[in-house]
Design an enzyme around this catalytic site. Structure first.
Site, short mmCIF file in Angstrom:
data_model
loop_
_atom_site.label_atom_id
_atom_site.label_comp_id
_atom_site.label_asym_id
_atom_site.label_seq_id
_atom_site.Cartn_x
_atom_site.Cartn_y
_atom_site.Cartn_z
N HIS A 16 -42.99 -3.42 -55.26
CA HIS A 16 -43.91 -2.60 -54.45
C HIS A 16 -44.40 -1.46 -55.33
CE1 HIS A 16 -44.89 -1.10 -50.16
NE2 HIS A 16 -45.66 -0.47 -51.03
N HIS A 18 -48.23 -0.06 -56.77
CA HIS A 18 -49.69 -0.15 -56.83
C HIS A 18 -50.13 0.36 -58.20
CE1 HIS A 18 -50.07 -0.85 -52.45
NE2 HIS A 18 -48.98 -0.10 -52.39
N HIS A 204 -48.04 -5.09 -46.17
CA HIS A 204 -47.45 -3.82 -45.75
C HIS A 204 -47.33 -3.85 -44.22
CE1 HIS A 204 -48.43 -2.66 -49.77
NE2 HIS A 204 -48.31 -1.36 -49.58
N GLU A 207 -44.28 0.56 -41.76
CA GLU A 207 -44.09 1.85 -42.45
C GLU A 207 -44.42 2.95 -41.43
OE1 GLU A 207 -45.92 4.44 -46.21
OE2 GLU A 207 -47.06 2.78 -45.40
N ASP A 285 -43.70 2.49 -55.40
CA ASP A 285 -44.93 2.54 -54.61
C ASP A 285 -46.11 3.09 -55.42
OD1 ASP A 285 -46.62 2.24 -52.43
OD2 ASP A 285 -45.57 3.63 -51.13
N ASP A 286 -46.31 4.40 -55.41
CA ASP A 286 -47.39 5.06 -56.15
C ASP A 286 -46.78 6.20 -56.95
OD1 ASP A 286 -49.96 3.79 -54.85
OD2 ASP A 286 -48.65 4.32 -53.18
#
EC number: 3.5.4.2
Length: 347
Positions: A16, A18, A204, A207, A285-286
């Protein structure tokens, strides 16, 4: 509590991540200059100012506003290569061995940049990560759920050559979750799956959205993995199903705190998932926006779950390997390495 040295040496998989979310301020500003991009009025003017902003997002949408401004500096194939290569260089030092990474072509095609430019740049970096570091990787093309499904179908059309030849290994679904439930994308997922029987499917869900979105993604989109999925904790039948089918959740602890989903990592239902045998992986994630790459995530979780011993961490690492989309030979090699590291540090 286990040592950072142990966590670093533990073979880690990321599912996961990006790629656009790895755009650090110290790369964003040079790319803006390289490409003569004028950043909007009110946007921070320096690396330091931007780093400060990244320390506090109000919610998912506040983050996304900055995220989409950042993508505007990416223009050429070289830009996309540089971005992904910077990520691989960082995580190689942190013990990452396998990465299944998201990218958002619609953030770029909407600006007139071809899907070929984006995909080839990222794929070149994946190839180099393997040749230089031995990191295996897969590209997951995400659809942006705030874009009309008709437009998403066009994106799948444009991506068809890359889906058919396996450059794109999987389809995902990201962006603002609550207003855009899974059922809107049934046709898109069906279309993509029809292009290559080996295409993997994820989304996704759960969340900011309810556990029902997780069930809907499984039932309607036919996904075999759930990204985030922490709200599954509120549905006992769903937990039983995730455990029975060994459906992996790709959990992003630092992201969940940064976006106010939870107030601290310790609030995440990680122990509950372990107790219920729901497999999960830990992911960044980011990371440029949320303050940490893969080892930072593992380290923070170990602080918030200090009772987890080497065997527990070995189990988490193994679940991440088993839930990966690499071949069995690669999986078996990595599983053996986990055993070696756990044995080394347990004595």
């Amino acid at each position: 509590m286990v040592s950072v040295e142990f966590l670093q040496e533990l073979p880690k998989c990321e599912h996961h991540l990006h790629l656009e979310g790895t755009l650090e301020p110290d790369l964003l500003f040079p790319l803006a200059k390289r490409n003569d991009i004028i950043l909007p009025e009110g946007f921070p003017k320096s690396v330091e100012e931007l780093n400060e902003k990244y320390k506090k997002f109000r919610d998912l949408q506040d983050f996304l506003d900055y995220y989409y401004i950042g993508t505007n500096v990416l223009i050429s194939e070289q830009d996309f290569f540089d971005l992904a290569w910077a990520y691989f260089k960082k995580v190689h030092k942190q013990g990452l061995v396998h990465a299944e990474v998201f990218y958002d072509p619609q953030s770029h095609t909407s600006r007139g940049i071809s899907i070929e430019t984006v995909t080839k740049g990222f794929q070149r970096a994946c190839d180099k990560a393997f040749s230089e570091f031995g990191i295996t990787s897969k590209l997951i093309m995400c659809l942006l759920r705030h874009i009309e499904p008709e437009e998403c179908l066009k994106t799948i059309e444009e991506a068809t050559p890359f889906i058919k030849d396996g450059t794109i290994s999987a389809l995902g679904l990201d962006s603002a979750e609550k207003p855009f439930p899974p059922h809107l994308f049934v046709e898109c997922y069906g279309k993509a799956a029809s292009l290559n029987k080996d295409l993997k499917l994820t989304a996704h869900a759960g969340e900011e959205g309810p556990a029902q979105f997780v069930s809907d993604a499984l039932d309607l989109l036919q996904v075999t993995r759930i990204d985030h999925g922490i709200n599954s904790q509120y549905d006992e039948e769903l937990l039983d199903r995730l455990s029975r089918d060994q459906t992996m959740l790709t959990i992003c602890p630092l992201s969940n705190v940064k976006l106010q989903v939870v107030q601290s990592v310790s609030e995440l239902p990680l122990q509950k998932f372990l107790d219920r045998d729901v497999p999960f992986s830990l992911n960044s994630d980011d990371p440029a926006y949320f303050g940490g790459y893969i080892l930072d995530v593992y380290t923070q979780v170990s602080k918030d779950f200090p009772h987890w011993d080497h065997e527990t961490w070995g189990r988490i690492a193994k679940n991440a390997i088993k839930g990966s989309w690499c071949d069995d030979k690669r999986k078996n090699g990595l599983l053996s390495r986990v055993d070696e590291v756990v044995t080394k540090y347990s004595h």
